[in-house]
Design a protein around this motif. Sequence first.
Motif, PDB file in Angstrom:
ATOM      1  N   VAL A  12       1.077  -1.433   0.024  1.00 49.08           N
ATOM      2  CA  VAL A  12       0.103   0.151   0.008  1.00 49.08           C
ATOM      3  C   VAL A  12       0.934   1.208  -0.009  1.00 49.08           C
ATOM      4  O   VAL A  12       0.503   2.084  -0.672  1.00 49.08           O
ATOM      5  N   SER A  13       2.038   1.498   0.800  1.00 51.41           N
ATOM      6  CA  SER A  13       2.754   2.489   0.907  1.00 51.41           C
ATOM      7  C   SER A  13       3.423   2.742  -0.364  1.00 51.41           C
ATOM      8  O   SER A  13       3.464   4.045  -0.774  1.00 51.41           O
ATOM      9  N   ARG A  14       3.926   1.710  -1.211  1.00 49.86           N
ATOM     10  CA  ARG A  14       4.548   1.611  -2.364  1.00 49.86           C
ATOM     11  C   ARG A  14       3.570   2.499  -3.540  1.00 49.86           C
ATOM     12  O   ARG A  14       3.935   3.273  -4.178  1.00 49.86           O
ATOM     13  N   HIS A  15       2.536   2.003  -3.440  1.00 47.44           N
ATOM     14  CA  HIS A  15       1.545   2.398  -4.292  1.00 47.44           C
ATOM     15  C   HIS A  15       1.151   3.977  -4.088  1.00 47.44           C
ATOM     16  O   HIS A  15       1.044   4.716  -5.000  1.00 47.44           O
ATOM     17  N   LEU A  16       0.752   4.032  -2.735  1.00 46.44           N
ATOM     18  CA  LEU A  16       0.806   5.457  -2.577  1.00 46.44           C
ATOM     19  C   LEU A  16       1.742   6.558  -2.837  1.00 46.44           C
ATOM     20  O   LEU A  16       1.525   7.561  -3.072  1.00 46.44           O
ATOM     21  N   ALA A  17       3.083   5.982  -2.625  1.00 49.15           N
ATOM     22  CA  ALA A  17       3.981   6.832  -2.857  1.00 49.15           C
ATOM     23  C   ALA A  17       4.292   7.017  -4.415  1.00 49.15           C
ATOM     24  O   ALA A  17       4.587   8.341  -4.939  1.00 49.15           O
ATOM     25  N   GLN A  18       3.806   6.088  -5.088  1.00 50.49           N
ATOM     26  CA  GLN A  18       3.768   6.396  -6.535  1.00 50.49           C
ATOM     27  C   GLN A  18       2.971   7.411  -7.202  1.00 50.49           C
ATOM     28  O   GLN A  18       2.979   8.183  -7.802  1.00 50.49           O
ATOM     29  N   LEU A  19       1.675   7.076  -6.375  1.00 50.82           N
ATOM     30  CA  LEU A  19       0.840   8.357  -6.654  1.00 50.82           C
ATOM     31  C   LEU A  19       1.020   9.574  -6.545  1.00 50.82           C
ATOM     32  O   LEU A  19       0.682  10.737  -7.073  1.00 50.82           O
ATOM     33  N   ARG A  20       1.542   9.971  -5.096  1.00 46.73           N
ATOM     34  CA  ARG A  20       2.123  11.018  -4.792  1.00 46.73           C
ATOM     35  C   ARG A  20       3.175  11.630  -5.772  1.00 46.73           C
ATOM     36  O   ARG A  20       3.133  12.859  -6.082  1.00 46.73           O
ATOM     37  N   ASN A  21       4.179  10.708  -6.078  1.00 45.86           N
ATOM     38  CA  ASN A  21       5.310  11.286  -6.987  1.00 45.86           C
ATOM     39  C   ASN A  21       4.916  11.479  -8.343  1.00 45.86           C
ATOM     40  O   ASN A  21       5.386  12.337  -9.016  1.00 45.86           O
ATOM     41  N   CYS A  22       3.661  10.951  -8.863  1.00 41.35           N
ATOM     42  CA  CYS A  22       3.007  11.293 -10.067  1.00 41.35           C
ATOM     43  C   CYS A  22       2.159  12.675 -10.126  1.00 41.35           C
ATOM     44  O   CYS A  22       1.717  12.973 -10.998  1.00 41.35           O
ATOM     45  N   GLY A  23       2.216  13.163  -8.880  1.00 44.74           N
ATOM     46  CA  GLY A  23       1.378  14.345  -8.577  1.00 44.74           C
ATOM     47  C   GLY A  23      -0.255  14.320  -8.397  1.00 44.74           C
ATOM     48  O   GLY A  23      -1.062  15.065  -8.427  1.00 44.74           O
ATOM     49  N   LEU A  24      -0.520  12.954  -8.100  1.00 43.81           N
ATOM     50  CA  LEU A  24      -2.149  12.702  -8.153  1.00 43.81           C
ATOM     51  C   LEU A  24      -2.479  12.943  -6.668  1.00 43.81           C
ATOM     52  O   LEU A  24      -3.741  13.148  -6.318  1.00 43.81           O
ATOM     53  N   LEU A  25      -1.599  12.617  -5.632  1.00 38.72           N
ATOM     54  CA  LEU A  25      -1.902  12.715  -4.369  1.00 38.72           C
ATOM     55  C   LEU A  25      -1.135  13.729  -3.657  1.00 38.72           C
ATOM     56  O   LEU A  25      -0.058  13.831  -3.883  1.00 38.72           O
ATOM     57  N   SER A  26      -1.551  14.185  -2.600  1.00 43.58           N
ATOM     58  CA  SER A  26      -0.980  15.005  -1.573  1.00 43.58           C
ATOM     59  C   SER A  26      -0.937  14.450  -0.059  1.00 43.58           C
ATOM     60  O   SER A  26      -1.880  13.679   0.075  1.00 43.58           O
TER      61      SER A  26
END
Length: 82
Positions: A12-26
Motif C-alpha cells: 500500500v505504501s509503495r502504491h501511495l508513494a507512486q501516486l504522490r510522485n506522479c502528482g495525483l496525491l498530496s
Amino acid sequence: MTHALEESQPKVSRHLAQLRNCGLLSDRRDGQWVYYCLAPALPNWIEDILKAAQQGQAERLALLQNRLASMGNRPERRLTMC
C-alpha cells in the motif's frame, strides 16, 4: 488502508508513494499517521475519470468504506491511550 484493502503495508505504501510522485496525491504527516488527499491542482479530465471509476466501482467502494468504518477513529483511540 491495509485493513480495508486486505493488502500488506509495504504494498500500500509503495502504491501511495507512486501516486504522490506522479502528482495525483498530496500527503500530510501527524505523528505516526499520514493523511492522503487528491492533489489540489488536478486537471478536470482526471477528476472526470475518477468520478466515472467511482460510479463503476460503487459496490466495491461501499464494502471498503464499511471495513474502514468498523475500525473506528484510530487517531482518537491513540489519544485515549496516551
